[in-house]
Design an enzyme around this catalytic site. Sequence first.
Site, mmCIF file in Angstrom:
data_model
loop_
_atom_site.group_PDB
_atom_site.id
_atom_site.type_symbol
_atom_site.label_atom_id
_atom_site.label_comp_id
_atom_site.label_asym_id
_atom_site.label_seq_id
_atom_site.Cartn_x
_atom_site.Cartn_y
_atom_site.Cartn_z
ATOM 1 N N ASP A 38 0.848 -1.187 0.000
ATOM 2 C CA ASP A 38 0.000 0.000 0.000
ATOM 3 C C ASP A 38 0.884 1.238 0.000
ATOM 4 O O ASP A 38 2.068 1.178 0.344
ATOM 5 C CB ASP A 38 -0.900 0.020 1.239
ATOM 6 C CG ASP A 38 -2.118 -0.877 1.062
ATOM 7 O OD1 ASP A 38 -2.413 -1.225 -0.078
ATOM 8 O OD2 ASP A 38 -2.741 -1.226 2.073
ATOM 9 N N ASP A 60 -9.058 -5.468 1.997
ATOM 10 C CA ASP A 60 -7.772 -6.076 1.638
ATOM 11 C C ASP A 60 -7.688 -7.528 2.067
ATOM 12 O O ASP A 60 -6.721 -8.221 1.712
ATOM 13 C CB ASP A 60 -6.618 -5.303 2.289
ATOM 14 C CG ASP A 60 -6.435 -3.914 1.702
ATOM 15 O OD1 ASP A 60 -6.648 -3.769 0.489
ATOM 16 O OD2 ASP A 60 -6.096 -2.986 2.452
ATOM 17 N N ASP A 65 -4.471 -2.862 5.059
ATOM 18 C CA ASP A 65 -4.995 -2.400 6.344
ATOM 19 C C ASP A 65 -6.511 -2.425 6.420
ATOM 20 O O ASP A 65 -7.083 -2.379 7.496
ATOM 21 C CB ASP A 65 -4.494 -0.983 6.657
ATOM 22 C CG ASP A 65 -4.772 -0.009 5.517
ATOM 23 O OD1 ASP A 65 -5.532 -0.370 4.592
ATOM 24 O OD2 ASP A 65 -4.227 1.113 5.550
#
Length: 840
Positions: free
Chosen positions: A229, A540, A536
């Site tokens: 990310d 996901d 997070d």
Amino acid sequence: MRKREIYKLRGGRRVEVSIYDLVVGDVIPLNIGDQVPADGVLITGHSLSIDESSMTGESKIVRKDSKEPFLMSGCKVADGNGIMLVTSVGINTEWGLLMASISEDTGEETPLQVRLNGVATFIGVVGLTVALLVLCVLLVRYFTGHTTNADGTSQFVAGKTKFGKAIDGAIKIVTIAVTIVVVAVPEGLPLAVTLTLAYSMRKMMADKALVRRLSACETMGSATTICSDKTGTLTLNQMTVVESCACLKKVNDSDGKPDLSPKISSLIIEGIAQNTTGNVYVPETGGDVEVTGSPTEKAILQWALKLGMNFEATRSQSSILHVFPFNSEKKRGGVAVKLPNNEVHIHWKGAAEIILASCTRYIEDNDQVVAMDDNKLMLFRKSIEDMAVGSLRCVAIAYLPYELENVPTGEQQLADWAMPADDLVLLAIVGIKDPCRPGVADAVRLCQNAGVKVRMVTGDNVQTAKAIALECGILRADSDLSELLIEGKDFRELSDRRREEVAEKISVMGRSSPNDKLLLVQALRRRGHVVAVTGDGTNDAPALHEADIGLAMGIQGTEVAKESSDIIILDDNFASVVKVVRWGRSVYANIQKFIQFQLTVNVAALVINVVAAISSGAVPLNAVQLLWVNLIMDTLGALALATEPPTNHLMDRQPVGRREPLITNIMWRNLLIQAIYQITVLLIFNFRGKSILNLEHDSTDHADKVKNTLIFNTFVLCQIFNEFNARKPDEFNIFKGITKNYLFMGIIAVTLVLQILIVEFLGKFTTTVRLNWKHWLISVVIAFISWPLAVVGKFIPVPETPFHKYFTRSPPFKFITRIFHWRRERAEVIIFDEREERGR
């Protein structure tokens, strides 16, 4: 199971039922603070807003109406009320399907487990073959009368030897064969693996990594790519306004207070103070101002404070008539406020390109409102592009003067009022920077040098993602960026084969959805990569579960993301991810060190006993001695080599991936050099030991015992010295860092002391005799030579093709392994048939 009661409508009445008794078709009333109990559609509602962060990971309130009627279980009612029709319950809801996908155990083995199974099969086949060979040779020699006693007489004479004595002799031979199997079978390998993983797991806590699945430690060492990310992992997630554009002038806001006219400043302050979900708290004692809210809201509020905003005073000077919460689809949020002079201002804030498209005017330096022609529009768009190229997130602020009489007066009409969002007056465009974490560029470079490719997967636009990737070092300015950048929607539209080809090349994916990340992980794994993924949000979870190693963020991560992960990064820092890679490689390297050490002992012990058995009918290393060697090799060796701490040298290697053999050519070279040396020396002692040690004048029985004791003692000391060589298979300085590993030094000392006690005081138990100082000196010198021999051996080049492939391609090995595989497949079929029968 926790009991939870809810209300549903039945026959016009509200009936209290358990949430577990809901069925499709039930009608459920929803009020503020309630949790949506199942999936459904909205029948009717008033200002119903849902917090869907538990499902989407986005902390944005979603307005539900006839255009957006779908409700997901597990989400909370943030505002308003409504009535929903249940369409799915239990496992069929979105939440249920998500939980099922992340809790499904595919039973897939990790790359190390696959390799260990291959090594165990290889060693087992060799050990079993050698044991059978020794058994056959010794039995044939024994029953044909070629096995002699110390005085030269035959141990077995047909027709004269008693039956019981013959059986005792045969049992001793079988015991030797069984002992060889025990020594050859790597039963210490699981212990070494478990010790290494457990030791690394504890140490990784100090490096801000919480391991939830033990095997993830070693899998991370095999990682070939990391899909990371951007926000919060590569960046600090601490937004700051560093640039703004108002009145067609660019201002660097990082230096101090922006130079804006009083009218523009007051309008911007009014809009920011009212059109926000954040808050500003000024302590009465005069301490630091506390700004709360989402990172973007905090950045804009802090910028407004630079303009001179008094948050509470500004909010008290006007009253809010209506609020349009920020919508992730429309990318904007607005508020209508009534001023003391009965004027109405409608303030809008959102994505710069979307707000700019709705603006027809702007304010110049002289506070005059000017029409927005095409040239001015192009200048503002150019400012947005420049900010995006500079890795800035662009937010535009605009307002619209409105007539009070046009505002709905009724409560219901006001709740349903669609505030005007066109013909706006542009006030400012701000560029918000989320700075890269300190040390991220070095961490990315360390990964790239280690052969691990870092890929950024983000929801930001491609230009912003590109700028951050260049700053972090994921992209290079001299690279062909057209092949390295892609948008999520373009990636998901590709065919499976084309998607795999593109996934191999790309480094940055912008405007990606959670499903795009999952598709990327699947494509990379099909290409043979060992994939690590950071995430997070709840959305996901599928990608975290699908990846070989799921890395959840400990600070920003949701509980679902953490439950789906293998390792939790406690500080949300990419540098900690690199430390996990380093520890993973240490686990893999320590296991390789132990295997090299173990195979050296195996090869030497097996060859010495086989040659001695075939040539003389007796073995120099008896069962008790071999078991002591086995204890050194397995338990103590595992403890010593499994606790080696990681070194920076590990990050200079390329990742092993999925297909690289566990026993490398370097390991084969090292173990063969040491094994051949030990075999040569010990066989010379076995056949010429009496003359070398000047034992011809001693009794035959005593001479044999001294010779065999010296062989046993030298063999054990060779393993103790070779344990130092195993610490650094590919480095010349085998003593580097040894003083920091107290456990290794302690185990070596304990092993040496026990060996002295066994030889000097336990002779009756181990069939040994005491050695004089000359014999001890000979043993130590022979063992010491293994150190310079290891250094010389490291100058020998090795081929690229793994050595073990030459053996595994041989017909005998293929035949034996084919039998093993057939028996295993047959057993699996039988088990499957039994399960099917029970299912019926």
